[in-house]
Design a protein around this motif. Structure first.
Motif, PDB file in Angstrom:
ATOM      1  N   ALA A  37       0.830  -1.202   0.000  1.00 55.68           N
ATOM      2  CA  ALA A  37       0.000   0.000   0.000  1.00 55.68           C
ATOM      3  C   ALA A  37       0.868   1.256   0.000  1.00 55.68           C
ATOM      4  CB  ALA A  37      -0.924  -0.010   1.211  1.00 55.68           C
ATOM      5  N   VAL A  38       1.965   1.225   0.746  1.00 52.21           N
ATOM      6  CA  VAL A  38       2.871   2.367   0.763  1.00 52.21           C
ATOM      7  C   VAL A  38       3.462   2.590  -0.622  1.00 52.21           C
ATOM      8  CG1 VAL A  38       5.065   3.229   1.671  1.00 52.21           C
ATOM      9  CG2 VAL A  38       3.439   2.103   3.203  1.00 52.21           C
ATOM     10  N   ILE A  39       3.815   1.510  -1.298  1.00 52.83           N
ATOM     11  CA  ILE A  39       4.473   1.619  -2.606  1.00 52.83           C
ATOM     12  C   ILE A  39       3.503   2.025  -3.703  1.00 52.83           C
ATOM     13  CG2 ILE A  39       5.712   0.307  -4.378  1.00 52.83           C
ATOM     14  CD1 ILE A  39       6.799  -1.450  -2.016  1.00 52.83           C
ATOM     15  N   HIS A  40       2.307   1.429  -3.675  1.00 52.42           N
ATOM     16  CA  HIS A  40       1.385   1.615  -4.794  1.00 52.42           C
ATOM     17  C   HIS A  40       0.133   2.421  -4.459  1.00 52.42           C
ATOM     18  CE1 HIS A  40       3.781  -1.298  -6.969  1.00 52.42           C
ATOM     19  NE2 HIS A  40       3.599  -2.193  -6.011  1.00 52.42           N
ATOM     20  N   GLY A  41      -0.115   2.691  -3.168  1.00 50.97           N
ATOM     21  CA  GLY A  41      -1.367   3.316  -2.768  1.00 50.97           C
ATOM     22  C   GLY A  41      -1.317   4.833  -2.692  1.00 50.97           C
ATOM     23  N   ASP A  42      -2.341   5.386  -2.063  1.00 46.30           N
ATOM     24  CA  ASP A  42      -2.488   6.835  -1.917  1.00 46.30           C
ATOM     25  C   ASP A  42      -1.648   7.297  -0.723  1.00 46.30           C
ATOM     26  OD1 ASP A  42      -3.244   9.435  -1.585  1.00 46.30           O
ATOM     27  OD2 ASP A  42      -5.385   9.040  -1.281  1.00 46.30           O
ATOM     28  N   ARG A  43      -0.425   7.694  -1.002  1.00 43.88           N
ATOM     29  CA  ARG A  43       0.485   8.068   0.089  1.00 43.88           C
ATOM     30  C   ARG A  43       0.024   9.315   0.823  1.00 43.88           C
ATOM     31  NH1 ARG A  43       6.127   7.303  -3.292  1.00 43.88           N
ATOM     32  NH2 ARG A  43       5.755   5.117  -3.888  1.00 43.88           N
ATOM     33  N   THR A  44      -0.658  10.207   0.114  1.00 38.75           N
ATOM     34  CA  THR A  44      -1.151  11.416   0.774  1.00 38.75           C
ATOM     35  C   THR A  44      -2.061  11.049   1.933  1.00 38.75           C
ATOM     36  OG1 THR A  44      -1.025  12.661  -1.293  1.00 38.75           O
ATOM     37  CG2 THR A  44      -2.433  13.558   0.439  1.00 38.75           C
ATOM     38  N   ARG A  45      -2.865  10.022   1.760  1.00 36.37           N
ATOM     39  CA  ARG A  45      -3.771   9.580   2.821  1.00 36.37           C
ATOM     40  C   ARG A  45      -3.075   8.636   3.788  1.00 36.37           C
ATOM     41  NH1 ARG A  45      -6.757   5.056   3.479  1.00 36.37           N
ATOM     42  NH2 ARG A  45      -6.272   4.351   1.353  1.00 36.37           N
ATOM     43  N   LEU A  46      -2.376   7.635   3.258  1.00 36.30           N
ATOM     44  CA  LEU A  46      -1.806   6.591   4.109  1.00 36.30           C
ATOM     45  C   LEU A  46      -0.659   7.099   4.970  1.00 36.30           C
ATOM     46  CD1 LEU A  46      -1.734   3.673   1.509  1.00 36.30           C
ATOM     47  CD2 LEU A  46      -3.262   3.868   3.482  1.00 36.30           C
ATOM     48  N   ALA A  69      11.804  -2.969   2.300  1.00 34.07           N
ATOM     49  CA  ALA A  69      12.885  -1.998   2.186  1.00 34.07           C
ATOM     50  C   ALA A  69      12.432  -0.766   1.408  1.00 34.07           C
ATOM     51  CB  ALA A  69      14.090  -2.640   1.506  1.00 34.07           C
ATOM     52  N   GLN A  70      11.723  -1.000   0.319  1.00 33.77           N
ATOM     53  CA  GLN A  70      11.240   0.123  -0.484  1.00 33.77           C
ATOM     54  C   GLN A  70      10.250   0.969   0.315  1.00 33.77           C
ATOM     55  OE1 GLN A  70       9.781  -1.095  -4.318  1.00 33.77           O
ATOM     56  NE2 GLN A  70       9.111   0.967  -4.897  1.00 33.77           N
ATOM     57  N   ALA A  71       9.349   0.303   1.031  1.00 32.67           N
ATOM     58  CA  ALA A  71       8.359   1.026   1.835  1.00 32.67           C
ATOM     59  C   ALA A  71       9.032   1.780   2.977  1.00 32.67           C
ATOM     60  CB  ALA A  71       7.319   0.050   2.384  1.00 32.67           C
ATOM     61  N   ALA A  72      10.056   1.186   3.587  1.00 36.05           N
ATOM     62  CA  ALA A  72      10.783   1.859   4.664  1.00 36.05           C
ATOM     63  C   ALA A  72      11.462   3.129   4.155  1.00 36.05           C
ATOM     64  CB  ALA A  72      11.809   0.913   5.269  1.00 36.05           C
ATOM     65  N   ARG A  73      12.048   3.030   2.977  1.00 38.46           N
ATOM     66  CA  ARG A  73      12.700   4.206   2.396  1.00 38.46           C
ATOM     67  C   ARG A  73      11.688   5.319   2.151  1.00 38.46           C
ATOM     68  NH1 ARG A  73      12.607   5.904  -2.412  1.00 38.46           N
ATOM     69  NH2 ARG A  73      11.935   3.913  -3.313  1.00 38.46           N
ATOM     70  N   ILE A  74      10.529   4.955   1.620  1.00 38.59           N
ATOM     71  CA  ILE A  74       9.481   5.946   1.358  1.00 38.59           C
ATOM     72  C   ILE A  74       9.004   6.566   2.675  1.00 38.59           C
ATOM     73  CG2 ILE A  74       7.106   6.230   0.537  1.00 38.59           C
ATOM     74  CD1 ILE A  74       7.751   3.966  -1.513  1.00 38.59           C
ATOM     75  N   GLY A  75       8.818   5.722   3.702  1.00 34.71           N
ATOM     76  CA  GLY A  75       8.376   6.231   4.988  1.00 34.71           C
ATOM     77  C   GLY A  75       9.369   7.213   5.588  1.00 34.71           C
ATOM     78  N   ALA A  76      10.651   6.888   5.510  1.00 36.14           N
ATOM     79  CA  ALA A  76      11.676   7.793   6.036  1.00 36.14           C
ATOM     80  C   ALA A  76      11.697   9.095   5.239  1.00 36.14           C
ATOM     81  CB  ALA A  76      13.036   7.114   5.996  1.00 36.14           C
ATOM     82  N   GLU A  77      11.527   9.009   3.931  1.00 36.50           N
ATOM     83  CA  GLU A  77      11.517  10.214   3.099  1.00 36.50           C
ATOM     84  C   GLU A  77      10.316  11.101   3.410  1.00 36.50           C
ATOM     85  OE1 GLU A  77      13.857   8.342  -0.793  1.00 36.50           O
ATOM     86  OE2 GLU A  77      11.677   8.639  -0.852  1.00 36.50           O
ATOM     87  N   HIS A  78       9.227  10.491   3.898  1.00 36.21           N
ATOM     88  CA  HIS A  78       8.042  11.259   4.266  1.00 36.21           C
ATOM     89  C   HIS A  78       8.160  11.854   5.667  1.00 36.21           C
ATOM     90  CE1 HIS A  78       5.981   9.907   0.659  1.00 36.21           C
ATOM     91  NE2 HIS A  78       4.937  10.627   1.002  1.00 36.21           N
TER      92      HIS A  78
END
Length: 320
Positions: A37-46, A69-78
């Protein structure tokens, strides 16, 4: 460490902003979000995150190291301050996806996932787990799980001090039926003093939370903090200092945030659903809940409704 557990459908960004107002020093957690969901979903909401929430952790679900790993990177970037891997949820849906509590039977996979997440982001990667699953009652097996994951680089474990039953119990029953064994979390800290150990599960009062500090590094509160959020404030003051504020003062401190959200088109009901327990057990508490529950969904509902509910908590004619 004082922290509030990740709770599905509850610990969204509005809830976390409220909890931050109550407890300036607490570590807050998102609801569990699957890596896909982090990789492909609505990050603005999630991955919605207000700056006042820090420090706040993103809890991920999943079992594929590359995706985690990809989701963790995105989370840290957010902007999240910690990435937490869920190894404790027992629901059927989670089991079907091969993540959550069933991962406790695959310590090598958890270790690979943690190592990949650590390599992918620059914030701490932590794990929330149970003591075991089903009839796993061997402390050595639990310790081996921890050691395997710790060897991959994880330095903090949030231990929900019960087993998870993967068959025959609902998620709600899994929070209540398996017996609590805090002594396992205490023994983990004693045997592995270099790890940070946070205990979770069944903590309902100020005294219960504080007594854990004699044995471990912190306590994570779940439903008690949600249904009686003033408990969070009392603990924050007791553990970290500061002045005890009244419930009304704390709620009015939230007014700028609420009015900003209303101006952005957020409906009042999405915020006030998290406030209903603030006056639990207090005079006017029932009337406070009733006014918000019945009025917040109506078109045009605004801060004045909250003032109306607050007024009932200050009236001697209104019962608890």
């Amino acid at each position: 460490m004082l922290s509030v557990a990740p709770m599905m459908d509850w610990t969204d960004t509005h809830c976390r902003v409220f909890h931050r107002t109550l407890a300036p020093h607490a570590r807050l957690y998102t609801e569990m979000v699957h890596a896909n969901a982090v990789i492909h979903g609505d990050r603005t909401r999630l991955l919605a995150l207000d700056p006042v929430e820090h420090p706040v952790a993103l809890q991920l679900g999943g079992s594929e190291p590359e995706l985690l790993a990809q989701a963790a990177r995105i989370g840290a970037e957010h902007g999240f301050d910690e990435i937490n891997l869920n190894c404790g949820c027992p629901s059927d849906r989670v089991q079907a996806g091969r993540f959550g509590a069933c991962l406790m039977r695959e310590p090598a996979l958890v270790a690979d996932s943690v190592a990949a997440m650590i390599a992918a982001c620059d914030v701490p990667v932590t794990v929330k787990c149970r003591l075991g699953v089903d009839d796993d009652h061997d402390f050595g097996r639990f310790l081996a799980f921890i050691d395997t994951v710790a060897d991959a680089g994880c330095r903090m474990f949030v231990v929900h001090a019960r087993n998870a039953w993967l068959q025959g119990l609902s998620p709600k029953e899994n929070r209540e039926v398996p017996p609590l064994r805090y002594d396992w979390a205490y023994a983990l800290k004693r045997d592995r003093p270099g790890l940070q150990v946070i205990v979770n599960g069944g903590i309902a009062t100020d005294d219960e939370a504080t007594k854990h500090l004699d044995h471990v590094d912190g306590a994570m509160l779940g439903r008690a903090a949600y249904h009686d959020p003033y408990l969070l404030h009392r603990l924050d003051v007791a553990w970290f200092g500061g002045a005890l504020r009244t419930r009304g003062e704390l709620l009015r401190a939230l007014r700028p945030y609420i009015e900003d959200q209303l101006a952005r088109g957020v409906f009042l009901k999405h915020i006030t659903r998290h406030l209903l327990g603030l006056f639990a057990g207090e005079r006017g508490g029932r009337a406070f809940r009733q006014v918000l529950s019945e009025g917040a969904h109506k078109p045009g509902a605004d801060w004045s409704l909250i003032e109306q509910a607050l007024a009932l908590t200050q009236s001697p004619a209104v019962a608890a």
